[in-house]
Design an enzyme around this catalytic site. Structure first.
Site, PDB file in Angstrom:
ATOM      1  N   GLU A   8      -9.027  -9.906   3.459  1.00 22.60           N
ATOM      2  CA  GLU A   8      -9.279  -8.456   3.183  1.00 22.60           C
ATOM      3  C   GLU A   8     -10.667  -8.427   2.493  1.00 22.60           C
ATOM      4  OE1 GLU A   8      -6.374  -6.293   1.368  1.00 22.60           O
ATOM      5  OE2 GLU A   8      -7.628  -4.617   0.970  1.00 22.60           O
TER       6      GLU A   8
ATOM      7  N   SER B 212       0.986  -1.111   0.045  1.00 23.20           N
ATOM      8  CA  SER B 212      -0.072  -0.002  -0.064  1.00 23.20           C
ATOM      9  C   SER B 212       0.934   1.105  -0.073  1.00 23.20           C
ATOM     10  CB  SER B 212      -0.799  -0.093   1.165  1.00 23.20           C
ATOM     11  OG  SER B 212      -0.187  -0.286   2.362  1.00 23.20           O
TER      12      SER B 212
HETATM   13  O1  KIV Z   1      -0.329  -3.436   1.420  1.00 24.18           O
HETATM   14  C1  KIV Z   1      -0.992  -3.371   2.641  1.00 24.18           C
HETATM   15  O2  KIV Z   1      -1.009  -2.327   3.149  1.00 24.18           O
HETATM   16  C2  KIV Z   1      -1.546  -4.554   3.076  1.00 24.18           C
HETATM   17  C3  KIV Z   1      -2.817  -4.611   4.041  1.00 24.18           C
HETATM   18  C4  KIV Z   1      -3.867  -3.683   3.634  1.00 24.18           C
HETATM   19  C5  KIV Z   1      -3.134  -5.833   4.510  1.00 24.18           C
HETATM   20  O3  KIV Z   1      -1.547  -5.691   2.329  1.00 24.18           O
END
Ligand code: KIV
Length: 277
Positions: free
Chosen positions: A195, A58
């Protein structure tokens, strides 16, 4: 992790390990995970007592300004994993494997997982997918690296999903996801992120597994919860999914602080005598 829980007390604690995370599920204590991409955030979250710092891909959307996580590279991830591990947190540091760093072959997956540990200093890695990544998970675990799985709305499959949509609403998809979760557990994962799935499915999968589930948009019955820090702190200006709860409005506070500094400089109210040599 030793002794009783010191969550949120700021008290010193031992390093959080994969077996300690599994033990929290056995004790019935919810596991707290937040994302971190830099040194100061890692320090603050660790001081608050969270058990796991996830250097998520992310990173791509909330820090690097991309529209998805797909452009994120191993080099991007390693840069930020190193920043987080320099904080020497007691919390376990989980490094997310970016798109195309583990899909090409099992050998590629093991080699890149190894880089996250050897070069980045991470304590574990995370990768997305079910049965199709089971062999990679087995080999990485055999190499001595704890692995966190990720099922449901896996953002690296956004093109295949046709957008960020809640997954596994139908019975067949729910059965497939539950089977994938069992496969990942057998392959050696120490935990699995769930998720964007119905809360009832989150509860069923959590009940069926010995290893903990970490939910994000997967209901309160998961064994732990994760939020993206920029969502939690109100720093991200993009889409706010239903599952996000904001615990601060740091975006507004930041804009306001810059505006007040600007105003002070423009009217020569900064620096004062006390702030000058
Ligand atoms: O990339 C991320 O932050 C994640 C979380 C949302 C679990 O995979």
């Amino acid at each position: 992790m030793s002794g009783e829980s010191r969550v949120g007390t700021g008290a010193p604690r031992g390093k959080v390990t994969a077996p300690a995370v599994v033990a929290l599920k056995r004790k019935g204590e919810p596991i707290v995970v937040v994302t971190a991409y830099d040194f100061p955030t890692a320090r603050y979250a660790d001081e608050a007592g969270v058990e796991i710092l996830l250097v998520g891909d992310s990173l791509g959307t909330v820090v690097l300004g991309y529209e998805s996580t797909l452009p994120v590279t191993m080099d991007d991830m390693l840069h930020h994993v190193k920043a987080v591990t320099r904080a020497k947190p007691a919390a376990m540091v989980v490094a997310d494997m970016p798109f195309m760093s583990y899909q090409v072959s099992t050998a590629q997956a093991v080699a890149n997982a190894g880089r996250m540990i050897q070069e980045g200093g991470a304590d574990a890695i995370k990768l997305e997918g079910g049965a199709r990544v089971a062999e990679a998970v087995e080999r990485i675990v055999e190499a001595g690296i704890p692995v966190m799985g990720h099922l449901g709305l896996t953002p690296q499959s956004v093109l295949a999903f046709g957008g960020y949509k809640v997954q596994a609403r139908g019975e067949a998809d729910q059965e497939r996801l539950t089977a994938d979760a069992r496969t990942l557990e057998r392959a050696g994962c120490f935990s699995i992120v769930l998720e964007g799935i119905p809360a009832r499915l989150g509860a069923t999968v959590s009940r069926e597994l010995q290893i903990p589930t970490i939910g994000i948009g997967a209901g309160v019955q998961c064994d732990g919860q994760v939020l993206v820090t920029h969502d939690l702190l109100g720093l991200y200006q993009g889409h706010k999914p239903k599952f996000v709860r904001r615990y601060a409005e740091l975006g507004e506070a930041t804009r306001d602080a810059f505006a007040r500094f600007l105003a002070d400089v423009k009217r020569r109210a900064f620096p004062s005598d006390a702030e000058s040599y």
